[in-house]
Design a protein around this motif. Structure first.
Motif, mmCIF file in Angstrom:
data_model
loop_
_atom_site.group_PDB
_atom_site.id
_atom_site.type_symbol
_atom_site.label_atom_id
_atom_site.label_comp_id
_atom_site.label_asym_id
_atom_site.label_seq_id
_atom_site.Cartn_x
_atom_site.Cartn_y
_atom_site.Cartn_z
ATOM 1 N N UNK A 1 0.812 -1.212 0.000
ATOM 2 C CA UNK A 1 0.000 0.000 0.000
ATOM 3 C C UNK A 1 0.845 1.261 0.000
ATOM 4 N N UNK A 2 1.890 1.284 0.807
ATOM 5 C CA UNK A 2 2.777 2.461 0.865
ATOM 6 C C UNK A 2 3.460 2.672 -0.485
ATOM 7 N N UNK A 3 3.930 1.574 -1.089
ATOM 8 C CA UNK A 3 4.591 1.680 -2.394
ATOM 9 C C UNK A 3 3.617 2.183 -3.463
ATOM 10 N N UNK A 4 2.367 1.696 -3.414
ATOM 11 C CA UNK A 4 1.369 2.136 -4.399
ATOM 12 C C UNK A 4 1.092 3.630 -4.265
ATOM 13 N N UNK A 5 0.972 4.125 -3.047
ATOM 14 C CA UNK A 5 0.724 5.560 -2.828
ATOM 15 C C UNK A 5 1.909 6.382 -3.317
ATOM 16 N N UNK A 6 3.127 5.897 -3.062
ATOM 17 C CA UNK A 6 4.318 6.609 -3.528
ATOM 18 C C UNK A 6 4.334 6.718 -5.054
ATOM 19 N N UNK A 7 3.981 5.632 -5.738
ATOM 20 C CA UNK A 7 3.966 5.648 -7.205
ATOM 21 C C UNK A 7 2.867 6.568 -7.738
ATOM 22 N N UNK A 8 1.691 6.550 -7.082
ATOM 23 C CA UNK A 8 0.607 7.437 -7.505
ATOM 24 C C UNK A 8 1.001 8.906 -7.320
ATOM 25 N N UNK A 9 1.611 9.194 -6.188
ATOM 26 C CA UNK A 9 2.059 10.562 -5.941
ATOM 27 C C UNK A 9 3.068 11.010 -6.978
ATOM 28 N N UNK A 10 4.015 10.138 -7.288
ATOM 29 C CA UNK A 10 5.039 10.459 -8.285
ATOM 30 C C UNK A 10 4.419 10.689 -9.656
ATOM 31 N N UNK A 11 3.476 9.829 -10.045
ATOM 32 C CA UNK A 11 2.822 9.978 -11.353
ATOM 33 C C UNK A 11 2.086 11.309 -11.445
ATOM 34 N N UNK A 12 1.439 11.715 -10.370
ATOM 35 C CA UNK A 12 0.696 12.971 -10.392
ATOM 36 C C UNK A 12 1.600 14.182 -10.326
#
Length: 624
Positions: free
Chosen positions: A150-161
């Motif tokens: 979950x933490x990794x997914x949020x980090x990737x979403x934040x980076x993409x945005x």
């Protein structure tokens, strides 16, 4: 370019010029992926949440699944129509917050803003947790790694945005449409196989020790409240109208219609399929746990088949990407609230990629905290979800009803009876929607109170208190800093203190700067060793020119205390004096050499920060 700048460019891409902002706008297909992924993804768990309540009444309770889903479908249409009106009335965006602010006042706007900001954080946490649940349905062995995933997914979403709206739209479009295709394929298969065939009763249900719950109004209301998670994200398109290409209102409205149509079709399709085929929801900790969607895919495509796996991969992906709706709207809404001085003004700043990067980072941090605290458990987070967004639904529709009432009065005054009738009809829809969503908010509050809904009330109160405190500070700041007719530029006497740890080439530039800054310059040396002071005096006679050298003893081996005491003494003798403390600072050839140097300026800035009429400055010398 520094190492940090290079890393930032690699991760986020090249900066985008302001004049190219119109090139970063979204077309309808990308807009649907960015703003509708949250609402569309709710298909993966909304029907299951209803069933988890109805199953308390046993097999008979599950027969009410389609009726409860139909109630929600009606509410979905009402809310969707109201937000379509909002898009046309407010083409510059802002959605609920702007509508409430302009028509109901700042008090209502603060409640709407706070409730939506809280709900967006929960959107990220719930979506990511649901995505993890879909992964666990396919690969149970990953359950212990739920939080890191979950933490990794949020980090990737934040980076993409952080890379920008256009890039995130293109990135998320394929998974979004992949999910829609797989869900329509699953529902279509269910309908074709189930058409004309008898209903299959639920299997494997055993009565608990206290017996089945009775079918009553309270149980059905609880089930309806659980289904309301499907409506979260409906307001996102109205909030983000400026992100669409021109004509923005038309494109945003079309996106909203597509979203409501797809959502209604898939949600009712999953509910009908689950009821017709006797699907029973499983507890999250049950052996061989599968979501309702996974059970349907297993039934129609075969457990372990490539279509089964594709369905679960598509579901997991859209659930992770559903958080992107919050990433699209939380930073934009936070900027509106910050513009009205209820949040820090840093949230108004556009970054290099024309996104509100501070809001994106803040959202990621709060969502990670929830994922960690609730151990990425969807069913623990769901009771906190939806109530905030229904508060905003109510205020938005009440605001639109008030706006339409005012416009109707104006039309009547101008003799435009046709326009007045149209406004009256639109006002009745928005007013009815406000009443319905207000009732639903009450239902959510009552039915989910013991499950944790009270935490939302506490969080909402805390946010409103924070808004008030920040607003009070900015009002104080404005009162302190606004110019008055009798204000004049003050005339200061200045003095400079040049810190001299020892005499070397780097000090020579600092001496030149100090002499150029003011006539009253003193060199200051804090000594820890008497012999070093004597050698400095001799060298100073040759290179120090006519600047007086003051040597201070430091019996406790502190550099900062003797300097601050001396500065305090100078200002006490002359309160109108502005003292500049000049600190020579070495700039090493390689960044990692910095740990070998004592950064006295940082210590002095901290120590002198609260003193009036004191400036600490660095004169750098470069080591090659």
């Amino acid at each position: 370019m520094t190492g940090i700048s290079r890393l930032k460019r690699i991760l986020l891409g090249r900066p985008i010029a302001t004049k190219r902002a119109h090139h970063e706008k979204l077309i309808v297909p990308f807009g649907l992926a960015v703003f509708a992924s949250d609402a569309l993804s709710s298909v993966a768990y909304a029907s299951e949440e209803i069933m988890l309540v109805l199953v308390l009444a046993g097999p008979v309770g599950l027969q009410y699944l389609l009726k409860v889903s139909a109630w929600l479908g009606v509410l979905m249409l009402i809310v969707g129509f109201s937000y379509f009106q909002t898009i046309q009335a407010y083409p510059k965006g802002g959605g609920t917050y702007i509508v409430s602010s302009e028509n109901l006042g700042k008090g209502a706007a603060k409640i709407a803003g706070a409730s939506l900001l809280i709900d967006y954080v929960l959107t990220v946490a719930v979506s990511v947790s649901s995505g993890i649940a879909a992964i666990v349905s396919m690969a149970p062995g990953v359950q212990p790694f739920a939080v890191p995933i979950g933490v990794a997914a949020i980090a990737l979403l934040g980076l993409a945005n952080l890379r920008g709206a256009k890039e995130s739209g293109a990135l998320f479009a394929i998974p979004t449409y992949f999910f829609v295709v797989m869900m329509l394929a699953l529902i279509g298969t269910s309908l074709m196989r189930g058409a004309g065939s008898p209903h299959i009763p639920p299997q494997g249900l055993t009565a608990p020790a206290e017996g089945w719950h009775a079918i009553n109004v309270l149980l059905l209301l609880r089930a309806f409240a659980a289904s309301c998670t499907a409506l979260t994200g409906t307001e996102a398109i109205a909030d983000g109208v400026p992100a669409f290409k021109d004509p923005a209102p038309r494109n945003a409205g079309l996106t909203l219609i597509l979203m409501v149509g797809l959502l209604l079709t898939m949600f009712l399709g999953v509910s009908w399929s689950a009821m017709h085929y006797g699907i029973v929801p499983m507890a999250a900790d049950a052996p061989g746990y599968q979501t309702v969607v996974a059970q349907l895919a297993s039934l129609h495509f075969g457990d372990g088949s490539w279509l089964f796996r594709l369905t679960l991969v598509a579901t997991a992906t859209i659930l992770f990407l559903a958080a992107n709706t919050a990433y699209a709207d939380f930073p934009r809404l936070a900027s509106f609230v910050a513009r009205d001085n209820f949040l820090p003004r840093q949230l108004m700043s556009l970054g290099d990629r024309l996104v509100f990067q501070n809001g994106i980072v803040l959202l990621s941090l709060f969502a990670v905290a929830l994922i960690v605290f609730y151990n990425a458990d969807t069913h623990s987070l769901i009771p906190l979800y939806a109530m905030g967004v229904f508060i905003s639904f109510t205020l938005s529709q009440a605001g639109m009803a008030m706006k339409l009432w005012t416009e109707r009065k104006q039309a009547l005054a101008e003799g435009a009876t046709g326009s007045a009738r149209k406004k009256a009809w639109q006002m009745s829809i928005s007013g009815f929607g406000a009443l319905v969503t207000f009732i639903v908010t009450g239902i959510l509050l009552v039915t989910k109170w013991e499950e944790g809904a009270y935490l939302i009330v506490i969080a909402l109160a805390a946010m409103l208190f924070l808004f008030q405190a920040i607003s009070k500070h900015y009002k104080y700041l404005a009162n302190e800093l606004n110019l008055a007719p009798d204000d004049v530029i003050p005339k200061y006497k200045t003095a400079a203190l040049l810190l001299v740890p020892r005499l070397h080439k780097g000090i020579l530039s600092a001496i030149a700067y100090a002499r150029a800054s003011t006539a009253d310059v003193r060199a200051l040396h804090v000594t820890l060793d008497g012999s070093s002071a004597e050698s400095l005096k001799k060298a100073w006679e040759e290179f120090g020119e006519d600047l007086p050298l003051v040597i201070l003893d430091s019996p406790y081996r502190s550099l900062v205390d003797p300097v601050t005491d001396y500065v305090d003494q100078m200002i006490a003798e002359d309160p109108d004096l502005v003292v500049t403390v000049i600190v020579p600072q070495a700039v090493p050839k390689y960044p990692w050499h910095a740990i070998l140097h004592n950064n006295a300026a940082a210590q002095l800035k901290t120590a002198l920060a609260s003193r009036k009429n004191v400036v600490v400055t660095n004169v750098r010398y470069f080591l090659r």
